[in-house]
Design an enzyme around this catalytic site. Structure first.
Site, short mmCIF file in Angstrom:
data_model
loop_
_atom_site.label_atom_id
_atom_site.label_comp_id
_atom_site.label_asym_id
_atom_site.label_seq_id
_atom_site.Cartn_x
_atom_site.Cartn_y
_atom_site.Cartn_z
N CYS A 1 0.81 -1.22 0.00
CA CYS A 1 0.00 0.00 0.00
C CYS A 1 0.85 1.27 0.00
O CYS A 1 0.36 2.34 -0.39
CB CYS A 1 -0.94 0.00 1.19
SG CYS A 1 -2.14 -1.36 1.19
N HIS B 1 -3.22 7.48 1.74
CA HIS B 1 -3.62 6.15 1.30
C HIS B 1 -5.01 5.88 1.85
O HIS B 1 -5.28 6.09 3.03
CB HIS B 1 -2.63 5.11 1.83
CG HIS B 1 -3.11 3.71 1.72
ND1 HIS B 1 -3.63 3.18 0.55
CD2 HIS B 1 -3.19 2.71 2.64
CE1 HIS B 1 -3.99 1.93 0.76
NE2 HIS B 1 -3.74 1.62 2.01
N ASN C 1 -10.09 0.12 -0.41
CA ASN C 1 -8.63 0.17 -0.32
C ASN C 1 -8.06 -0.45 -1.59
O ASN C 1 -8.14 -1.66 -1.79
CB ASN C 1 -8.17 -0.60 0.92
CG ASN C 1 -6.66 -0.58 1.11
OD1 ASN C 1 -5.91 -0.27 0.19
ND2 ASN C 1 -6.21 -0.94 2.30
#
Length: 324
Positions: A114, A251, A281
């Protein structure tokens, strides 16, 4: 004279299939209300059968090139951040290069899960400052739907697929914090925490991948502390403070982490770009997706000071400060 890596163009691509939270009801012990209240996620996009990470990346790259008014031949380097490549090798970046019809760039992947896009941006910045490249296409692209354990309600409702792209270009600056472009970066890793977030199998060319495993509560605690710290550190390197920030583009892990990090930084949510409700996500794709979406919404404007920050498996985390 100071060389800066400035944003020349942005673009993104989302697969056509939209999966609302309600689709998980009946399949898992979960509800739309449970998912929304704990994550802020309402829907996400999933790639179609046979739709690959490289295909998403190529479409996002094409959008960024169009936005920049450039052709593929104008790009000197391609960096793709992904942890869900089509194959063990070749890299997604070389597949993007071929898909765009570029033959003059060098291309490679970055894998920091990520945090991958932040790491890729920092790498691209270094290549521009060193003179290795004038224009770098930086992409975050993922198909996390390929590595979900559909029986694990704690993870499979969180993730989505997508791609975002940013084109960085060398430009002259005055060497001050008022310059456009990347002003500072701050990167970290700590491999002692690998068990908190990992995939229990490798990429394979026959489509049989491992599944994502996560200790959510532990990741949350690390995320809020480390994201605020790295953002402060990058700002300090640039001679700036949170009060100078126009937008945090974090993020998009979940709304709780985004909100808690902003609070810890002392930045109101009115100055935080949030897209997690619609995208979920998307790992390395989430920051470029959010940048492109926010620019399209009219949130991000020329001259705005932006902080991007992310944390991913490894653990790996970092931030980049840039002026649009």
């Amino acid at each position: 004279m100071t060389i800066r890596a400035v944003v020349r163009g942005v673009g993104h691509y989302l697969p056509a299939r939209v999966v609302e939270n309600a689709e998980f009801e009946g399949k898992l012990d979960t509800t739309d209300e449970w998912i929304r209240s704990r994550t802020g996620i309402e829907r996400r996009h999933f790639a179609a059968e046979g739709e690959t990470t490289s295909q998403l990346a190529i479409k996002a790259a094409a959008a960024a090139l169009a936005d920049a008014g450039l052709s593929a031949a104008d790009i000197d380097a391609i960096v793709v951040a992904t942890s869900t490549p089509d194959f063990t090798f070749p890299s997604v970046a070389t597949m993007v290069q071929a898909g765009l019809g570029n033959t003059n760039a060098f291309a490679f992947d970055v894998q920091a899960v990520c945090a991958g896009f932040v790491f890729a941006l920092a790498n691209a910045n270094g290549m521009i400052l060193s003179g290795q490249a004038k224009r770098v296409l930086v992409i975050g692209a993922e198909t996390f739907s390929r590595i979900m354990d559909w029986a694990d309600r704690g993870t499979c409702v969180l993730f989505g697929d997508g791609a975002g792209a940013v084109i960085l270009e060398a430009a002259e600056g005055a060497g001050t914090a008022a310059d456009r472009g990347i002003l500072a970066s701050d990167l970290h890793s700590d491999g002692r925490y690998r068990e908190l977030l990992y995939v229990d199998g490798g990429v394979s060319t026959n489509g049989q991948s491992g599944h994502l495993r996560m200790q959510g509560n532990a990741v949350f605690k690390h995320a809020v502390q480390k994201l605020a710290e790295t953002a402060h550190a990058a700002l300090a390197k640039a001679g700036l403070t949170p009060e100078d920030v126009s937008w945090i583009v974090p993020h998009q892990a979940n709304l709780r982490i985004i909100t808690a990090t902003a609070e810890r930084m002392g930045v109101p949510m009115e100055r935080v770009v949030v897209t997690v409700a619609d995208h979920g996500n998307t790992s390395a794709a989430s920051i470029p997706l959010a940048l492109s979406t926010a620019r399209a919404r009219g949130q991000i404007k020329a001259g705005d000071l932006i902080v991007t920050e992310a944390i991913g498996g490894g653990l790996a985390w970092g931030s980049v400060v840039l002026r649009w």
